[in-house]
Design a protein around this motif. Structure first.
Motif, PDB file in Angstrom:
ATOM      1  N   ARG A 183       0.710  -0.920   0.068  1.00  0.00           N
ATOM      2  CA  ARG A 183      -0.160   0.232  -0.061  1.00  0.00           C
ATOM      3  C   ARG A 183       0.832   0.903  -0.429  1.00  0.00           C
ATOM      4  N   VAL A 184       1.720   1.508   0.545  1.00  0.00           N
ATOM      5  CA  VAL A 184       2.700   2.485   0.616  1.00  0.00           C
ATOM      6  C   VAL A 184       3.206   2.470  -0.339  1.00  0.00           C
ATOM      7  N   LYS A 185       3.629   2.193  -1.759  1.00  0.00           N
ATOM      8  CA  LYS A 185       4.226   1.670  -2.889  1.00  0.00           C
ATOM      9  C   LYS A 185       3.193   2.639  -3.841  1.00  0.00           C
ATOM     10  N   VAL A 186       2.061   1.952  -3.775  1.00  0.00           N
ATOM     11  CA  VAL A 186       0.712   2.612  -4.341  1.00  0.00           C
ATOM     12  C   VAL A 186       0.621   3.769  -4.640  1.00  0.00           C
ATOM     13  N   VAL A 187       0.645   4.046  -5.691  1.00  0.00           N
ATOM     14  CA  VAL A 187       0.817   5.339  -6.400  1.00  0.00           C
ATOM     15  C   VAL A 187      -0.843   5.719  -7.122  1.00  0.00           C
ATOM     16  N   ALA A 188      -1.942   6.300  -6.361  1.00  0.00           N
ATOM     17  CA  ALA A 188      -3.696   6.313  -7.035  1.00  0.00           C
ATOM     18  C   ALA A 188      -3.763   8.338  -7.018  1.00  0.00           C
ATOM     19  N   VAL A 189      -4.163   7.559  -7.779  1.00  0.00           N
ATOM     20  CA  VAL A 189      -5.261   9.629  -7.399  1.00  0.00           C
ATOM     21  C   VAL A 189      -7.118   9.473  -6.945  1.00  0.00           C
ATOM     22  N   SER A 190      -7.058  10.704  -6.279  1.00  0.00           N
ATOM     23  CA  SER A 190      -8.421  10.247  -6.130  1.00  0.00           C
ATOM     24  C   SER A 190      -9.395  10.943  -7.153  1.00  0.00           C
ATOM     25  N   GLU A 191     -10.993  10.289  -6.954  1.00  0.00           N
ATOM     26  CA  GLU A 191     -11.963  10.660  -7.851  1.00  0.00           C
ATOM     27  C   GLU A 191     -12.388  12.045  -7.844  1.00  0.00           C
ATOM     28  N   THR A 192     -11.611  13.459  -7.145  1.00  0.00           N
ATOM     29  CA  THR A 192     -11.992  14.774  -6.891  1.00  0.00           C
ATOM     30  C   THR A 192     -10.742  15.103  -7.862  1.00  0.00           C
ATOM     31  N   ALA A 193      -9.854  14.058  -8.209  1.00  0.00           N
ATOM     32  CA  ALA A 193      -8.549  15.039  -8.410  1.00  0.00           C
ATOM     33  C   ALA A 193      -9.232  15.835  -9.313  1.00  0.00           C
ATOM     34  N   SER A 194      -8.588  17.272  -9.962  1.00  0.00           N
ATOM     35  CA  SER A 194      -8.372  17.396 -11.348  1.00  0.00           C
ATOM     36  C   SER A 194      -7.333  16.893 -12.068  1.00  0.00           C
ATOM     37  N   LEU A 195      -8.125  17.286 -13.826  1.00  0.00           N
ATOM     38  CA  LEU A 195      -7.123  16.564 -15.265  1.00  0.00           C
ATOM     39  C   LEU A 195      -5.887  17.117 -14.597  1.00  0.00           C
TER      40      LEU A 195
END
Length: 414
Positions: free
Chosen positions: A208-220
């Motif tokens: 988990r600490v190395k997972v790169v993810a984005v929020s569903e509310t993140a801007s383009l």
């Protein structure tokens, strides 16, 4: 030498040849490589096909061989006794026993069995036509012996025949490597395929600490920068926290959204496969194929995110590391001086134990990576410079980030 003596000597010689034939046939049929015979039969070799068919009922073949062998050995002993007693009287019995024993051992047992052992398939195919005739002729006697065997099996209750095990398959691969039938790369690929179903998802996940993810509310723009910075083709999408991953977006779909000047990514967020850490990677592979997905999220018993597993992670367990132009190549084990190695703590613990020939087993420890094992040894996050001795190794912590161990050095002690 009269004609009767000459005839007895010729018959004795024929019986010795027959004894050698039966002994060699027994060795050949008990030593044939069934895989090789099936390959020959599939390629149209009729002799191999008949031999394979005969070997399917090995009990009947063995009964035929033993009956024939005993008949010719008893007959040769009887003829030798008559021959020697005629010339040497009562002393002929002793002489006959000694001579017959030596002749049968050399020409009826040791020599033919040794020769048949060298090329069992060829001799089995040679002897098959004769053996088929003898099996037919001795069918009544074989039937009596089969009834006797059934009676014995009921009295002694023999265990069912065991199927070939995974360990035996690996041994066969190692034998094929040592004999030159397989090279080391082919052998390693086959071993990886055999052991493939033994691996759990938690052993290959990206934590988990190395997972790169984005929020569903993140801007383009944020998502664009994340794609450009990390070079990934897919990014998990989470709701509020990484513990609640709700889907995944593909880089190609994202740039289509960006090109069409849309404002959110909901339309391109694909569903993601969720699995438990104990799921076998072979099962996960089928799930990913069925769902036409390349990424899955591993959730713990509380529903939180443990990490992610990609299709590439699974395939690497079969074919080894797959590097692309965006990957940072990491050497998990590198020799920095004689008998001293720098070890990256993301390395697999089992690989460490194998590489340094440790007597302990990696599965005795509740850890998958070297870093987890180091923390287990200290019972805490160690500081740089902390060290301990494990079997014939001195392990020194060389790099940490206050939350985990990053690198260690391993020195092989004299």
């Amino acid at each position: 030498m009269d004609s009767q003596t000459g005839t007895q000597i010729i018959i004795l010689g024929i019986l010795l040849v027959m004894s050698g034939f039966f002994s060699a046939t027994e060795t050949a049929f008990s030593s044939i490589n069934r895989i090789r015979m099936k390959h020959l039969a599939n390629n149209g070799n009729k002799k191999a096909s008949h031999t394979l068919e005969l070997s399917e009922d090995f009990d009947k073949v063995l009964s035929t061989i033993l009956i024939g062998n005993n008949i010719v050995n008893i007959a040769s002993a009887a003829i030798a006794t008559v021959l020697f007693t005629r010339h040497y009287g009562n002393a002929g019995i002793t002489i006959s026993t000694a001579v017959t024993t030596i002749l049968v051992l050399i020409f009826g047992e040791i020599t033919p069995k040794s020769l048949a052992k060298e090329s069992p398939e060829a001799f089995a195919m040679f002897s098959t036509p004769i053996l088929r005739i003898l099996t037919f002729l001795l069918q009544p006697i074989n039937y009596i012996f089969s009834l006797w065997k059934k009676l014995l099996s009921k009295v002694f209750k023999f265990k069912d025949k065991q199927t070939i095990t995974q360990e035996e398959l690996i041994t066969l691969v190692e034998e094929a490597e040592s004999e030159g039938g397989l090279d080391s790369h082919e052998g390693e690929l086959i071993r990886s395929a055999i052991e493939f179903n033994d691996l759990d998802v938690e052993e290959i996940l990206t934590p988990r600490v190395k997972v790169v993810a984005v929020s569903e509310t993140a801007s383009l723009d944020e998502i664009k920068r994340t794609f450009m910075k990390n070079g990934f083709s897919r990014l998990p999408v989470y709701n509020k926290t990484v513990d609640n991953i709700i889907g995944v977006i593909h880089e190609k779909d994202f740039y289509n959204v960006l090109y069409d000047e849309k404002s959110d990514i909901k339309s391109i967020t694909k569903s993601i496969v969720c699995v438990a850490p104990q799921t076998k990677i072979s099962k996960l592979l089928r799930l990913l194929q069925h769902s036409k997905s390349h990424i899955s999220v591993v959730v713990d018993e509380y529903g939180g995110t443990m990490g992610i597993v990609t299709l590439e992670d699974i395939l690497e367990e079969l074919v080894g590391e797959i590097w692309d132009e965006h990957d940072e190549v990491i050497e998990f084990f590198s020799e920095i001086e004689n008998n001293k190695y720098l070890v990256h703590c993301n390395a697999n613990l089992e690989e460490l134990f194998t590489r340094f020939e440790l007597k302990s087993k990696s599965y005795d420890y509740d850890a998958v990576t070297v870093g987890g094992w180091i923390v287990h040894q200290f019972g805490r996050i160690p500081d740089v410079g902390n060290k301990f001795v494990f079997e014939h190794l001195q392990v020194t912590v060389t790099k940490t980030d206050n939350k985990r161990v990053l690198e260690i050095t391993v020195e092989i002690l004299e």
